[in-house]
Design a protein around this motif. Structure first.
Motif, mmCIF file in Angstrom:
data_model
loop_
_atom_site.group_PDB
_atom_site.id
_atom_site.type_symbol
_atom_site.label_atom_id
_atom_site.label_comp_id
_atom_site.label_asym_id
_atom_site.label_seq_id
_atom_site.Cartn_x
_atom_site.Cartn_y
_atom_site.Cartn_z
ATOM 1 N N THR A 170 -7.739 1.274 -2.942
ATOM 2 C CA THR A 170 -8.228 0.644 -1.707
ATOM 3 C C THR A 170 -8.290 -0.872 -1.853
ATOM 4 O OG1 THR A 170 -10.491 1.099 -2.481
ATOM 5 C CG2 THR A 170 -9.519 2.649 -0.899
ATOM 6 N N ALA A 171 -8.573 -1.344 -3.050
ATOM 7 C CA ALA A 171 -8.599 -2.791 -3.283
ATOM 8 C C ALA A 171 -7.208 -3.384 -3.116
ATOM 9 C CB ALA A 171 -9.141 -3.089 -4.673
ATOM 10 N N VAL A 172 -6.184 -2.686 -3.621
ATOM 11 C CA VAL A 172 -4.807 -3.160 -3.489
ATOM 12 C C VAL A 172 -4.403 -3.198 -2.009
ATOM 13 C CG1 VAL A 172 -2.391 -2.618 -3.986
ATOM 14 C CG2 VAL A 172 -4.112 -2.403 -5.782
ATOM 15 N N ALA A 173 -4.766 -2.157 -1.270
ATOM 16 C CA ALA A 173 -4.448 -2.130 0.158
ATOM 17 C C ALA A 173 -5.118 -3.287 0.890
ATOM 18 C CB ALA A 173 -4.893 -0.800 0.767
ATOM 19 N N THR A 174 -6.362 -3.577 0.539
ATOM 20 C CA THR A 174 -7.100 -4.669 1.174
ATOM 21 C C THR A 174 -6.485 -6.013 0.804
ATOM 22 O OG1 THR A 174 -9.111 -3.320 1.064
ATOM 23 C CG2 THR A 174 -9.393 -5.670 1.514
ATOM 24 N N LEU A 175 -6.129 -6.181 -0.450
ATOM 25 C CA LEU A 175 -5.443 -7.405 -0.880
ATOM 26 C C LEU A 175 -4.159 -7.597 -0.085
ATOM 27 C CD1 LEU A 175 -4.916 -9.821 -2.794
ATOM 28 C CD2 LEU A 175 -3.934 -8.177 -4.425
ATOM 29 N N GLY A 176 -3.399 -6.531 0.095
ATOM 30 C CA GLY A 176 -2.154 -6.616 0.854
ATOM 31 C C GLY A 176 -2.381 -7.039 2.290
ATOM 32 N N HIS A 177 -3.438 -6.505 2.895
ATOM 33 C CA HIS A 177 -3.743 -6.882 4.272
ATOM 34 C C HIS A 177 -4.054 -8.374 4.369
ATOM 35 C CE1 HIS A 177 -5.554 -7.221 8.180
ATOM 36 N NE2 HIS A 177 -6.717 -7.526 7.633
ATOM 37 N N THR A 178 -4.866 -8.896 3.436
ATOM 38 C CA THR A 178 -5.209 -10.321 3.499
ATOM 39 C C THR A 178 -3.990 -11.192 3.211
ATOM 40 O OG1 THR A 178 -5.954 -10.329 1.165
ATOM 41 C CG2 THR A 178 -7.606 -9.879 2.867
ATOM 42 N N LEU A 179 -3.078 -10.693 2.401
ATOM 43 C CA LEU A 179 -1.832 -11.421 2.148
ATOM 44 C C LEU A 179 -0.987 -11.476 3.424
ATOM 45 C CD1 LEU A 179 0.028 -12.823 0.079
ATOM 46 C CD2 LEU A 179 0.918 -10.554 -0.516
ATOM 47 N N ASN A 180 -0.951 -10.363 4.143
ATOM 48 C CA ASN A 180 -0.226 -10.336 5.424
ATOM 49 C C ASN A 180 -0.853 -11.314 6.423
ATOM 50 O OD1 ASN A 180 1.349 -8.297 4.339
ATOM 51 N ND2 ASN A 180 0.178 -6.652 5.308
ATOM 52 N N ALA A 181 -2.185 -11.356 6.455
ATOM 53 C CA ALA A 181 -2.874 -12.243 7.388
ATOM 54 C C ALA A 181 -2.597 -13.709 7.074
ATOM 55 C CB ALA A 181 -4.378 -11.961 7.350
ATOM 56 N N ALA A 182 -2.369 -13.997 5.798
ATOM 57 C CA ALA A 182 -2.056 -15.374 5.396
ATOM 58 C C ALA A 182 -0.617 -15.749 5.706
ATOM 59 C CB ALA A 182 -2.333 -15.550 3.901
ATOM 60 N N ASN A 183 0.179 -14.742 6.086
ATOM 61 C CA ASN A 183 1.551 -14.970 6.549
ATOM 62 C C ASN A 183 2.459 -15.537 5.464
ATOM 63 O OD1 ASN A 183 3.503 -14.758 8.576
ATOM 64 N ND2 ASN A 183 3.242 -16.898 9.201
ATOM 65 N N SER A 184 2.311 -15.031 4.262
ATOM 66 C CA SER A 184 3.238 -15.433 3.197
ATOM 67 C C SER A 184 4.590 -14.782 3.441
ATOM 68 C CB SER A 184 2.707 -14.991 1.830
ATOM 69 O OG SER A 184 3.666 -15.249 0.817
ATOM 70 N N SER A 185 5.642 -15.538 3.214
ATOM 71 C CA SER A 185 6.999 -15.010 3.435
ATOM 72 C C SER A 185 7.617 -14.437 2.167
ATOM 73 C CB SER A 185 7.901 -16.116 4.000
ATOM 74 O OG SER A 185 7.860 -17.274 3.192
ATOM 75 N N ALA A 186 6.845 -14.374 1.083
ATOM 76 C CA ALA A 186 7.358 -13.821 -0.172
ATOM 77 C C ALA A 186 7.360 -12.299 -0.132
ATOM 78 C CB ALA A 186 6.515 -14.305 -1.345
ATOM 79 N N ALA A 187 8.155 -11.687 -0.994
ATOM 80 C CA ALA A 187 8.147 -10.232 -1.139
ATOM 81 C C ALA A 187 6.822 -9.791 -1.748
ATOM 82 C CB ALA A 187 9.311 -9.789 -2.017
ATOM 83 N N ARG A 188 6.497 -8.496 -1.580
ATOM 84 C CA ARG A 188 5.267 -7.944 -2.155
ATOM 85 C C ARG A 188 5.629 -6.787 -3.060
ATOM 86 N NH1 ARG A 188 4.719 -10.840 2.124
ATOM 87 N NH2 ARG A 188 2.825 -11.038 3.386
ATOM 88 N N LEU A 189 5.330 -6.907 -4.338
ATOM 89 C CA LEU A 189 5.662 -5.873 -5.314
ATOM 90 C C LEU A 189 4.394 -5.314 -5.938
ATOM 91 C CD1 LEU A 189 8.652 -7.575 -7.207
ATOM 92 C CD2 LEU A 189 8.715 -6.163 -5.139
ATOM 93 N N LEU A 190 4.352 -4.002 -6.081
ATOM 94 C CA LEU A 190 3.203 -3.323 -6.672
ATOM 95 C C LEU A 190 3.625 -2.636 -7.965
ATOM 96 C CD1 LEU A 190 0.329 -2.151 -6.678
ATOM 97 C CD2 LEU A 190 1.160 -0.339 -5.146
ATOM 98 N N PHE A 191 3.237 -3.215 -9.093
ATOM 99 C CA PHE A 191 3.460 -2.567 -10.389
ATOM 100 C C PHE A 191 2.496 -1.388 -10.514
ATOM 101 C CE2 PHE A 191 5.339 -6.102 -13.328
ATOM 102 C CZ PHE A 191 6.459 -6.173 -12.511
ATOM 103 N N TYR A 192 3.019 -0.247 -10.976
ATOM 104 C CA TYR A 192 2.131 0.891 -11.224
ATOM 105 C C TYR A 192 2.672 1.718 -12.383
ATOM 106 C CZ TYR A 192 5.386 4.213 -9.004
ATOM 107 O OH TYR A 192 6.475 5.001 -8.708
ATOM 108 N N LEU A 193 1.770 2.471 -13.003
ATOM 109 C CA LEU A 193 2.117 3.342 -14.129
ATOM 110 C C LEU A 193 2.283 4.766 -13.610
ATOM 111 C CD1 LEU A 193 -0.449 1.939 -16.718
ATOM 112 C CD2 LEU A 193 1.983 1.389 -16.551
ATOM 113 N N PRO A 194 3.493 5.298 -13.587
ATOM 114 C CA PRO A 194 3.739 6.633 -13.001
ATOM 115 C C PRO A 194 2.898 7.747 -13.610
ATOM 116 C CG PRO A 194 5.815 5.482 -13.415
ATOM 117 C CD PRO A 194 4.734 4.670 -14.067
#
Length: 360
Positions: free
Chosen positions: A103-127
């Motif tokens: 949920t923290a990652v999802a919230t971080l992503g939302h605030t990044l979207n609100a800031a309107n960054s034009s960079a890609a968004r990558l989520l590292f995870y351990l399968p």
């Protein structure tokens, strides 16, 4: 006279001998007492100095922060001359190593979207460690999941919360995906303002100096919660070869190693790019002065999305949990309220996707 049969009279003392002998004896005792008293005084003074030196520290300028410089940290006139951020070459990256942070990652992503960054968004995870449900929740706000191979700690003694953090070194392999510049942000953060200017830095590595609420306070060592890097697989290979042979504190895991590896070469970023909550405890005036310029707020000392010992909080209990954390850590009441508002917005926007994730 039989009672005195074994009596042997003592030799007679010369005139003044008894008095002088007794005087020498008294002098010896007096000198001994003075020596003992001197040692006690020295011991007391040494202890006072030790207590003073360990309980005080040299005051840093930021401990006496005054809002003198009110100019922006970035020259707005210089920004138009910089090339635009290309999502194929520049990316914001975060990591998910336990379901509890989804949920923290999802919230971080939302605030990044609100800031309107034009960079890609990558989520590292351990399968092997992340469930499909948690990955679905985390990625809902626009992150592109990128499975990575875990890098195990090379030493014993790593803090139990940092056992997977060496995997963060995989950031340097992103040149294989064509990325030229990357900004890494820890999952326990919120984006306040756009920070695309970081992608134009020519330096190989940049991070914000760390801060401790108590001693040692402001330090030159950096915090690895926000980093700007230029991916380089050759550099990655070099780091991996050296993590087990270099000498550094094991408990702090990859942050301690990176401080050793890049310590002399790292570009130190302004605190606005890593608004560590410790600053608020250390220098409240500085925290207040940073508000208008702060790009990223880092929830180092209070995590409203966790309970117990880094345990997951069900989504329908997140609001109550955040309020509970705020009551427990009253110094960060306003910051937790800001995170909670961001979470409410995240859930309102992505709630239908979260519902689908819960079905997995």
């Amino acid at each position: 006279m039989s009672r005195y049969r074994d009596y042997i009279p003592l030799p007679a003392l010369a005139d003044g001998e008894h008095e002088n002998g007794n005087g020498k004896h008294k002098n010896t005792h007096r000198k001994r007492r003075r020596a003992i008293l001197g040692l006690l005084v020295l011991s007391v003074l040494a202890n006072i100095y030790f207590i003073y030196s360990t309980s005080t520290e040299w005051q840093a300028p930021l401990d006496n922060y005054q809002a003198l410089n009110t100019h922006p940290i970035v020259d707005a006139k210089a920004l138009p001359s910089l090339s635009p951020v290309n999502p194929r070459e520049h990316a914001v990256v975060t990591g998910l190593y336990t379901d509890a942070f989804a949920t923290a990652v999802a919230t971080l992503g939302h605030t990044l979207n609100a800031a309107n960054s034009s960079a890609a968004r990558l989520l590292f995870y351990l399968p092997d460690k992340i469930s499909k449900r948690a990955l679905c929740i985390a990625a809902a706000s626009g992150w592109e999941p990128v499975p990575i191979e875990r890098i195990a700690p090379p030493f014993r003694g790593v803090h139990r919360h940092f056992l997977d953090q060496y995997s963060k070194l995989q950031l340097w392999t992103l040149d294989r995906r064509g990325y030229k510049s990357v900004v890494y942000v820890d999952a326990d953060a919120l984006v306040r303002r756009r920070f695309d200017e970081l992608f134009r830095l020519p330096h190989a590595f940049a991070a914000t100096p760390d801060v401790y609420a108590a001693a040692p306070g402001y330090v030159t060592a950096f915090n690895a919660g926000v980093m700007v890097i230029r991916p380089d697989s050759a550099l990655f290979d070099d780091m991996v070869r050296k993590i087990a042979t270099a000498r550094y504190p094991a408990e702090q895991a990859e942050q301690a190693f990176l401080n050793l590896y890049f310590g002399a070469e790292a570009l130190r970023l302004p605190y606005a790019y890593n608004g560590n909550l410790a600053i608020k405890l250390r220098t409240p005036a500085l925290w207040t002065g940073m508000q208008d310029e702060m790009r990223i707020m880092h929830f180092t000392l209070a995590k409203p999305f966790l309970q117990g010992d880094y345990e997951e909080v069900p989504m329908d209990q997140l609001e109550k949990n955040a309020e509970k954390v705020a009551r427990k850590k009253t110094a960060f009441k306003e910051e937790i309220a800001e995170w909670l508002e961001a979470w409410r917005e995240t859930r309102r926007i992505y709630g239908s996707q979260f519902a689908q994730c819960d079905a997995l």
